[in-house]
Design a protein around this motif. Structure first.
Motif, PDB file in Angstrom:
ATOM      1  N   ALA A  52     -47.201   6.652  35.693  1.00 26.94           N
ATOM      2  CA  ALA A  52     -46.832   7.222  36.991  1.00 26.94           C
ATOM      3  C   ALA A  52     -47.413   8.610  37.246  1.00 26.94           C
ATOM      4  CB  ALA A  52     -45.305   7.277  37.101  1.00 26.94           C
ATOM      5  N   ASP A  53     -48.127   9.171  36.277  1.00 35.45           N
ATOM      6  CA  ASP A  53     -48.639  10.540  36.372  1.00 35.45           C
ATOM      7  C   ASP A  53     -50.117  10.509  36.755  1.00 35.45           C
ATOM      8  OD1 ASP A  53     -49.491  13.133  36.054  1.00 35.45           O
ATOM      9  OD2 ASP A  53     -48.864  13.320  33.957  1.00 35.45           O
ATOM     10  N   PRO A  54     -50.480  11.014  37.924  1.00 35.92           N
ATOM     11  CA  PRO A  54     -51.881  10.960  38.359  1.00 35.92           C
ATOM     12  C   PRO A  54     -52.825  11.823  37.532  1.00 35.92           C
ATOM     13  CG  PRO A  54     -50.585  12.273  39.893  1.00 35.92           C
ATOM     14  CD  PRO A  54     -49.611  11.627  38.958  1.00 35.92           C
ATOM     15  N   ASP A  55     -52.282  12.725  36.709  1.00 37.16           N
ATOM     16  CA  ASP A  55     -53.127  13.580  35.868  1.00 37.16           C
ATOM     17  C   ASP A  55     -53.128  13.153  34.399  1.00 37.16           C
ATOM     18  OD1 ASP A  55     -53.918  15.299  37.961  1.00 37.16           O
ATOM     19  OD2 ASP A  55     -52.028  16.414  37.801  1.00 37.16           O
ATOM     20  N   SER A  56     -52.585  11.996  34.099  1.00 34.43           N
ATOM     21  CA  SER A  56     -52.440  11.561  32.705  1.00 34.43           C
ATOM     22  C   SER A  56     -53.752  11.004  32.160  1.00 34.43           C
ATOM     23  CB  SER A  56     -51.363  10.482  32.608  1.00 34.43           C
ATOM     24  OG  SER A  56     -51.785   9.289  33.271  1.00 34.43           O
ATOM     25  N   VAL A  57     -53.773  10.813  30.845  1.00 38.53           N
ATOM     26  CA  VAL A  57     -54.907  10.148  30.204  1.00 38.53           C
ATOM     27  C   VAL A  57     -55.056   8.738  30.758  1.00 38.53           C
ATOM     28  CG1 VAL A  57     -55.878   9.371  28.004  1.00 38.53           C
ATOM     29  CG2 VAL A  57     -54.623  11.535  28.113  1.00 38.53           C
ATOM     30  N   PHE A  58     -53.928   8.040  30.948  1.00 38.24           N
ATOM     31  CA  PHE A  58     -53.966   6.681  31.500  1.00 38.24           C
ATOM     32  C   PHE A  58     -54.650   6.671  32.864  1.00 38.24           C
ATOM     33  CE2 PHE A  58     -52.282   3.233  34.052  1.00 38.24           C
ATOM     34  CZ  PHE A  58     -52.369   2.139  33.195  1.00 38.24           C
ATOM     35  N   ALA A  59     -54.272   7.590  33.722  1.00 36.78           N
ATOM     36  CA  ALA A  59     -54.858   7.644  35.067  1.00 36.78           C
ATOM     37  C   ALA A  59     -56.357   7.915  34.992  1.00 36.78           C
ATOM     38  CB  ALA A  59     -54.161   8.712  35.897  1.00 36.78           C
ATOM     39  N   HIS A  60     -56.780   8.749  34.056  1.00 38.90           N
ATOM     40  CA  HIS A  60     -58.203   9.054  33.924  1.00 38.90           C
ATOM     41  C   HIS A  60     -58.972   7.826  33.427  1.00 38.90           C
ATOM     42  CE1 HIS A  60     -61.585  11.830  33.668  1.00 38.90           C
ATOM     43  NE2 HIS A  60     -61.902  11.265  32.507  1.00 38.90           N
ATOM     44  N   TYR A  61     -58.423   7.122  32.457  1.00 41.82           N
ATOM     45  CA  TYR A  61     -59.080   5.899  31.985  1.00 41.82           C
ATOM     46  C   TYR A  61     -59.190   4.874  33.116  1.00 41.82           C
ATOM     47  CZ  TYR A  61     -59.964   6.549  27.008  1.00 41.82           C
ATOM     48  OH  TYR A  61     -60.507   6.940  25.803  1.00 41.82           O
ATOM     49  N   ARG A  62     -58.169   4.809  33.934  1.00 37.70           N
ATOM     50  CA  ARG A  62     -58.210   3.878  35.066  1.00 37.70           C
ATOM     51  C   ARG A  62     -59.348   4.252  36.023  1.00 37.70           C
ATOM     52  NH1 ARG A  62     -52.498   3.162  37.569  1.00 37.70           N
ATOM     53  NH2 ARG A  62     -52.845   5.385  37.966  1.00 37.70           N
ATOM     54  N   ARG A  63     -59.545   5.556  36.249  1.00 35.46           N
ATOM     55  CA  ARG A  63     -60.637   5.989  37.124  1.00 35.46           C
ATOM     56  C   ARG A  63     -62.003   5.725  36.495  1.00 35.46           C
ATOM     57  NH1 ARG A  63     -56.638  10.066  38.488  1.00 35.46           N
ATOM     58  NH2 ARG A  63     -57.284  11.426  36.768  1.00 35.46           N
ATOM     59  N   LEU A  64     -62.110   5.906  35.173  1.00 33.01           N
ATOM     60  CA  LEU A  64     -63.370   5.608  34.499  1.00 33.01           C
ATOM     61  C   LEU A  64     -63.729   4.131  34.620  1.00 33.01           C
ATOM     62  CD1 LEU A  64     -62.954   7.667  31.198  1.00 33.01           C
ATOM     63  CD2 LEU A  64     -64.697   8.057  32.963  1.00 33.01           C
ATOM     64  N   ILE A  65     -62.745   3.277  34.410  1.00 27.22           N
ATOM     65  CA  ILE A  65     -62.980   1.832  34.491  1.00 27.22           C
ATOM     66  C   ILE A  65     -63.353   1.444  35.914  1.00 27.22           C
ATOM     67  CG2 ILE A  65     -61.834  -0.406  34.301  1.00 27.22           C
ATOM     68  CD1 ILE A  65     -60.206   0.863  31.951  1.00 27.22           C
ATOM     69  N   ASP A  66     -62.685   2.043  36.893  1.00 27.82           N
ATOM     70  CA  ASP A  66     -63.014   1.755  38.293  1.00 27.82           C
ATOM     71  C   ASP A  66     -64.439   2.185  38.621  1.00 27.82           C
ATOM     72  OD1 ASP A  66     -62.256   1.109  41.151  1.00 27.82           O
ATOM     73  OD2 ASP A  66     -62.737   3.243  41.351  1.00 27.82           O
TER      74      ASP A  66
END
Length: 569
Positions: free
Chosen positions: A466-480
């Protein structure tokens, strides 16, 4: 589907024992994976690589297989497997199985038959040899050659019933299959086709470059300070390896290659060898896992003998692989898997100040290179190494055997050995996936088979998704970015700032479109000469890992662990 669909794909590795436990027995299972399929979908991955779920005594956590066509009850049933496969496919995600065919379990029916007598029809399915000339079976030095096992001790085990030794490059409960025997190959290919016919989409092939051995099995050179001879020259990339892999391709994948994925784990493989294995014209493998970059911090004594790897070491090695496979073959890109310590602790900074930024920076440089990226469970959260208190906290057979040999036989200081285990043990990757701040990280309602990392109270999926600045969110942007930009999948690779001691930089280009990646892989500000990057001054910002990254541009400085991506065209 294109035969090169995997160029724009991202693979996620699941270690089932540690991913999610649905029934409270402390061991992850298939239903636990099913319960978290939406996590994978939200991350955006395209393929799941599933570590072994086959029937096994679990001497090596499932990499010792006793039945290739059975699901181990620890993990569930075939009904569970079919539901998992259908759930992945419904979400547009393929499933790649682990293929472990250099060896089986000593409890596999093939080996039980092979060991039953000297003249059993399956005797030649494994590597059996009598005692060395001049020695009696069981006597010190009677082993057929002087090779050492990867899991400590000799690579030979005496079978008292027949008076001969069998070869095991890993545990004594993992006897090596004899691929020289065509019946062995027929049985393996038949099993692989059986799984593909069930609907799986390919295989990750465990130490597949070990299956061809020099049949004379000669002694190896004994390195200084070592107890055993080095067998690798006689089984790594053995004399018939290309023949066997091409035969496998023809017997299993021909006609399916447009939809399957094949990746071979190949310890010790070189760029030149990888070009041969992954050249599409040769019909062998789609890609290989090479080990050079994750061996850079190994000293002369091997993986337990740590020496720091510099940013220059890392980027020069990875660049060499990018350039070496630029015109022929394909790279697999990974930092983590079930055999490696966590990258944020290894090449990043797992302290509270820089853990998130360093995890994102390392992810950025890896995912935007030419190749297929692999994400190991928890990597998308920035999971770190574990502060193991004592040898009793470890579970890995390689780790426990090394400790016993180093302390009890070599007489090394136990505290020093334990420090090396904390840094390098495979158990760092095998602690439970950190789903929440609940007890056992939300992995199980019971007692986990190995303790969760205490940092799960801060680092967990519930907090990060749920955190737009998290590692998870960054990995999601890289994959996109990989999915939507053909430059990432198909563009060429050119290093920039090649000799900078802190910055890993490179350019990707395809036609008139370009990407620039700059990442400071240190905890200090990195300053750089912008002359080489003059054309990028007005480039569009594409991605960054710090809150103020969009304002920074090609400015001549990067903050500690800052990563920036720009687009042109």
């Amino acid at each position: 589907m294109s035969e090169t669909w995997w160029k724009s794909a991202v693979v996620y590795q699941i270690y089932p024992r540690s991913f999610a436990d649905s029934d409270g027995d402390g061991i992850g299972d298939l239903r636990g994976i099913i319960d978290h399929l939406d996590h994978l979908k939200e991350l955006g991955i395209d393929v799941v690589w599933l570590s072994p779920i086959y029937a096994s005594p679990h001497d090596d956590n499932g990499y010792d297989i006793s039945d290739y066509r059975a699901i181990d009850p620890l993990f569930g049933t075939f009904d569970d497997f079919d539901e998992l496969l259908a759930g992945l496919h419904a979400r547009g995600i393929k499933l790649v199985m682990d293929l472990v065919v250099n060896h089986t379990s000593d409890e596999h029916p093939w080996f039980v038959e092979s060991a039953s007598s000297l003249d059993n029809p399956k005797r030649d399915w494994y590597w059996w040899r009598p005692a060395r000339d001049g020695h009696r079976p069981g006597e010190h030095g009677a082993e057929p050659n002087n090779w050492g096992s990867f899991f400590s001790g000799p690579a030979w085990q005496l079978d008292p019933a027949t008076g001969e030794y069998y070869l095991h490059l890993f545990s004594r409960k993992q006897p090596d299959l004899n691929w020289e025997n065509p019946e062995v190959r027929d049985a393996v290919y038949d099993m692989m086709n059986w799984w593909l016919d069930r609907g799986v989409d390919g295989f990750r092939m465990d130490v597949i470059n070990f299956i061809s051995k020099v049949v004379e099995l000669p002694d190896g050179e004994v390195p200084a300070g070592k107890l055993f001879g080095e067998g690798y020259p006689f089984f790594g990339q053995g004399p018939r390896i290309h023949e066997f892999l091409h035969e496998m391709h023809e017997r299993v994948f021909a006609g399916r290659a447009d939809s399957t994925l094949t990746v071979g784990e190949m310890p010790g493989v070189s760029v030149e060898q990888a070009r041969l294995f992954t050249d599409p014209a040769r019909g062998e493998l789609d890609m290989v896992f090479q080990f050079e970059h994750v061996d850079l911090d190994h000293g002369p004594g091997g993986k337990w003998d740590h020496r720091p790897a510099s940013v220059l070491d890392l980027k020069r090695n990875l660049t060499m692989w990018q350039e070496g496979l630029a015109d022929v073959g394909w790279n697999s890109l990974y930092w983590n898997n079930h055999d490696q310590p966590r990258v944020v602790s290894r090449f990043g900074d797992d302290g509270p100040e820089h853990r998130g930024a360093s995890a994102k920076a390392l992810g950025t440089v890896l995912h935007l290179m030419r190749g297929t990226p692999y994400v190991y469970q928890g990597e998308e959260l920035g999971m770190a190494n574990v502060p193991f208190d004592s040898i009793d906290d470890f579970r890995d057979i390689e780790t426990l055997n090394h400790y016993a040999e180093a302390v009890d036989i070599q007489g090394l200081d136990a505290a020093d050995v334990l420090a090396a285990l904390r840094r390098t043990s495979r158990d760092n990757a095998r602690t439970p996936m950190q789903w929440s701040d609940a007890p056992a990280a939300g992995f199980t309602t019971g007692t986990p088979w190995i303790d969760a990392n205490p940092d799960h109270v801060h680092v967990n999926a519930a907090a990060e998704v749920a955190d737009p600045d998290s590692v998870f969110a960054h990995y999601r942007r890289l994959i996109d970015l990989r999915h939507r930009s053909s430059v990432v999948a198909d563009g060429d690779f050119t290093p920039v700032l090649a000799d900078h001691p802190q910055i890993f930089g490179y350019r990707r280009a395809l036609g008139g479109r370009q990407l620039l990646v700059l990442a400071n892989l240190t905890g200090e500000v990195a300053r750089y000469d912008t002359a080489e990057l003059d054309t990028w001054r007005d480039a569009a910002f594409a991605l960054g890992n710090l809150p103020d990254s969009p304002a920074r541009g090609v400015s001549g400085a990067l903050e500690p662990w800052e990563a920036l991506v720009f687009e042109l065209g």
